[in-house]
Design a protein around this motif. Sequence first.
Motif, PDB file in Angstrom:
ATOM      1  N   GLN A 100       0.839  -1.208   0.000  1.00 48.71           N
ATOM      2  CA  GLN A 100       0.000   0.000   0.000  1.00 48.71           C
ATOM      3  C   GLN A 100       0.870   1.252   0.000  1.00 48.71           C
ATOM      4  N   GLN A 101       1.879   1.265   0.858  1.00 50.62           N
ATOM      5  CA  GLN A 101       2.739   2.442   0.972  1.00 50.62           C
ATOM      6  C   GLN A 101       3.548   2.681  -0.301  1.00 50.62           C
ATOM      7  N   SER A 102       3.803   1.614  -1.059  1.00 47.31           N
ATOM      8  CA  SER A 102       4.564   1.755  -2.303  1.00 47.31           C
ATOM      9  C   SER A 102       3.677   2.132  -3.487  1.00 47.31           C
ATOM     10  N   GLY A 103       2.350   2.193  -3.247  1.00 46.27           N
ATOM     11  CA  GLY A 103       1.429   2.578  -4.303  1.00 46.27           C
ATOM     12  C   GLY A 103       0.960   1.433  -5.172  1.00 46.27           C
ATOM     13  N   ARG A 104       1.268   0.174  -4.763  1.00 50.58           N
ATOM     14  CA  ARG A 104       0.820  -0.976  -5.542  1.00 50.58           C
ATOM     15  C   ARG A 104      -0.623  -1.312  -5.186  1.00 50.58           C
ATOM     16  N   ILE A 128      10.885  -0.360   1.368  1.00 50.33           N
ATOM     17  CA  ILE A 128      10.394  -1.276   2.394  1.00 50.33           C
ATOM     18  C   ILE A 128      10.671  -0.706   3.782  1.00 50.33           C
ATOM     19  N   GLU A 129      11.864  -0.174   3.984  1.00 49.86           N
ATOM     20  CA  GLU A 129      12.228   0.379   5.283  1.00 49.86           C
ATOM     21  C   GLU A 129      11.292   1.516   5.687  1.00 49.86           C
ATOM     22  N   LEU A 160      10.332  -4.616  -4.967  1.00 48.47           N
ATOM     23  CA  LEU A 160      10.430  -3.354  -4.235  1.00 48.47           C
ATOM     24  C   LEU A 160      11.866  -3.118  -3.772  1.00 48.47           C
ATOM     25  N   ALA A 161      12.219  -1.852  -3.597  1.00 49.16           N
ATOM     26  CA  ALA A 161      13.568  -1.480  -3.187  1.00 49.16           C
ATOM     27  C   ALA A 161      13.693  -1.502  -1.667  1.00 49.16           C
ATOM     28  N   PRO A 162      14.892  -1.765  -1.148  1.00 52.95           N
ATOM     29  CA  PRO A 162      15.075  -1.821   0.307  1.00 52.95           C
ATOM     30  C   PRO A 162      14.618  -0.561   1.037  1.00 52.95           C
TER      31      PRO A 162
END
Length: 466
Positions: free
Chosen positions: A143-147, A320-321, A315-317
């Motif tokens: 969700q936070q990554s916009g997926r 995710i962090e 996703l990139a590290p």
Amino acid sequence: MIPVQGVQNQTIAVLGLGRSGRATAEALAAGGANVIVWDDGADTRGAAEAQGLHLADLTQEKSWEGVSALITSPGIPHLYPRPHPAIAMALKLGVPVDNDIGLFFRSFATRDWDSFDTMPRVVAITGSNGKSTTTALIHHILQQSGRPTQMGGNIGTGVLSLEPAQDAEVVVLELSSYQTDLARALTPDVAVFTNLSPDHLDRHGGPGGYFAAKRRLFAEGGPDRAIIGVDEVEGQYLANQLSQGPTDDRVIRISSGQKLESSGWTVFARKGFLAEWRKGRQVASIDLRGITGLPGAHNHQNACAAYAATRALGLAPREIEAAFHSFSGLPHRSQTVAEINGIRWVNDSKATNVDAAAKALQAFDRIRWIAGGLGKDGGIAALAPDLGKVVKAYLIGHSARDFALELGQTPYEIAETMEQAVAHAHAEAQAGETVLLAPAAASFDQYPNFEKRGEHFTALVEALKT
């Protein structure tokens, strides 16, 4: 809703009319099936009949004429300790038995996908502990990554109540052993095995059957990526079975507490730091110590699993962090509900047994511990090694006095009720301490379930702010 495919004009029987059973009946009807239903509860049957569902007593052979398949709810035994009479009838008559998870995997993909730029994917999580938190954390990161993403299965929405997939969507499913054991189709793109500890042994005929039920998610489905917790021998064995060799990065081994040195793909947490290694070198690191929603080594294992799954999705590290820091945790599972005058209040009402309470006690320092309820066999004697950080215990419920006898030199009081425990902890706690509800007991002496117990604790804590 996801209409079930391949059932047009077939008569399908549904056993069990809880949340998943009702959703299954609806999805089958939407797919064109003629649906008959049964439940052992008279009130439930009455409610189903009032909704227009067609009842048929599936324990009677006469009800099975023309039935093509039986779909059973996960809580109903199909093998051990003995099959439910309706399932025994299906086995006798040679009628295939499945569940809603099997129907989901065979019905999720549709012709609409031909127009998608990016195919939808399914991430499925199983294991003994941490499934819910890992599932919710993966969903949160996406969700936070916009997926586009949906979450369901054993948490939240039943699988057939999910919406049909969008372009590039990721569906994240928590699957219990009850669900993986029977599903006739299991085809996730990414599958996660968190850990294994004894549970549901009567339902699976022992620890071997329990592990076999979890293993089916990987052996039957052949996921593109398998994320395997290797802190127990079963996980080590599973990873070995799935891997073609040390450099096979289709298997991502994860751990909390040990460094994983290999030439493959590993993610592990030690001393509060998560590290990702690929081909013998470290490629990323995250400091987990200040992440409020993921306290303790058990949550660090959940973080490793979620990190590995979302890395497998591309996703990139750092992406995710950032999502880790905004994750508030699941209700009633090491959930920080407030910080008042430097005192942290944590709701872990889900810690209904000694193992779960031990993990909670290990996650914090300087603890004022609220415990008790309807104690289980063995009491809390096994928690003795974890009591060193307990400043004082506040014991509630039916087993309060029994628990007091097992605390050794740990200071305690018999608080009886949650109101008294919270009030006394509030009066005595000092800045830098944590007031932790981790009951190590069932809730049924004072509450209908652990959720209501946690909600009561949270409401009392919220009232302290005013």
